[in-house]
Write an enzyme that holds these catalytic residues in place. Structure first.
Site, short mmCIF file in Angstrom:
data_model
loop_
_atom_site.label_atom_id
_atom_site.label_comp_id
_atom_site.label_asym_id
_atom_site.label_seq_id
_atom_site.Cartn_x
_atom_site.Cartn_y
_atom_site.Cartn_z
N GLY A 1 -5.21 -1.73 6.12
CA GLY A 1 -6.44 -1.11 6.59
C GLY A 1 -6.26 -0.28 7.84
N GLU B 1 -5.15 3.00 6.68
CA GLU B 1 -6.30 3.66 6.05
C GLU B 1 -7.22 4.28 7.09
OE1 GLU B 1 -7.24 1.56 1.88
OE2 GLU B 1 -7.08 0.12 3.54
N GLU C 1 0.00 -4.29 0.78
CA GLU C 1 -0.98 -5.07 0.01
C GLU C 1 -0.43 -5.70 -1.26
OE1 GLU C 1 -3.70 -2.42 2.48
OE2 GLU C 1 -1.70 -2.32 1.60
N ALA D 1 -5.95 -5.69 7.85
CA ALA D 1 -7.12 -6.55 7.77
C ALA D 1 -6.75 -7.96 8.22
CB ALA D 1 -7.67 -6.57 6.35
#
Length: 262
Positions: free
Chosen positions: A113, A116, A136, A68
């Protein structure tokens, strides 16, 4: 598919489509606009009757999606963070629920992300230079787009806990050994490898592949007995299709089948 996107490059037509996240200057980092466009793109692809397979990758040589956009995310309030995570989940669902297989071609960093997104694909093929992980916890947060669940289904709960609790970034070779990546290729052969795989999938019965994907995706959340009943129903339903008749006739006649997705 006539749509154009600011942050994506998408093949215009054909049974196999390439979708590239196209922000190489920031290692294809995700922000709200990228998530919105990815979700829209995959929902549009789901309506294409000629589609057989999708390859998802990142533009440039350094990153699939490096994660992200931290600069954009750092100022979020808890309510804004919830909305951002919800957008990520909606995009993930659009990728994961696509009726045709999705291959993630991880050509570099797939972090946070980005990993993911890759986990929403049916399988992952990785460049030998790829790095995968969930950093994270080093930022004071956790994976927010489904990573805590999807990683465990791929590598087992123990490996998933290790990766997420430590924030460790693993190599492509480790990802393959753990079952996270299906295969590792040299960087220059990654796309040709996944394109050949996609072409093989595209040559099979589209109805058979779609129902196999449906059975395998839905059965993960069902008790064994219900999953097996569902499999029986999907198996039986295919005997009412032209694809089943063509596939079995071609086998008996020793010729290549000509599937029409009917």
């Amino acid at each position: 598919m006539a749509e154009s996107y600011k942050t994506l490059l998408v093949d215009a037509a054909g049974p196999v489509r390439m979708v590239l996240v196209n922000r190489p200057a920031v290692l294809n980092a995700l922000d709200s606009h990228v998530l919105q466009e990815l979700g829209h793109c995959f929902r549009a692809l789901a309506t294409d009757p000629d589609l057989r397979c999708v390859i998802l990758s990142g533009a440039g040589e350094k990153a699939f999606v490096a994660g992200a956009d931290i600069a954009a995310m750092s100022k979020l309030t808890p309510w804004q963070a919830r909305a951002f995570a919800a957008a990520g989940h909606e995009t993930a669902a659009a990728i994961e629920s696509l009726p045709v297989p999705v291959i993630a071609a991880v050509n570099g960093f797939a972090l946070g992300g980005g990993l993911e997104l890759a986990l929403c694909a049916d399988f992952i093929y990785a460049s030998a230079k790829a790095k995968l992980g969930f950093p994270e916890v080093g930022l004071g947060v956790i994976p927010g787009f489904g990573g805590t669940h999807r990683l465990a289904t791929r590598v087992g709960i123990g490996r998933a806990r290790e990766m997420i609790y430590t924030g460790r970034v693993i190599t492509a070779a480790e990802a393959a050994a753990w079952g996270l990546a299906n295969a590792v290729t040299e960087p220059e052969s990654l796309l040709t490898t996944v394109q050949a795989l996609a072409a093989t999938i595209a040559s099979k019965s589209p109805l058979g592949v779609a129902e196999a994907k449906r059975a395998m995706r839905i059965s993960q959340g069902l008790p064994l007995e219900r999953a097996l009943v569902m499999e029986q129903e999907l198996f039986a339903g295919l005997f009412a299709t032209e694809d089943q008749k063509e596939g079995m006739a071609a086998f008996l006649e020793k010729r290549a089948p000509s599937f029409r997705g009917r």
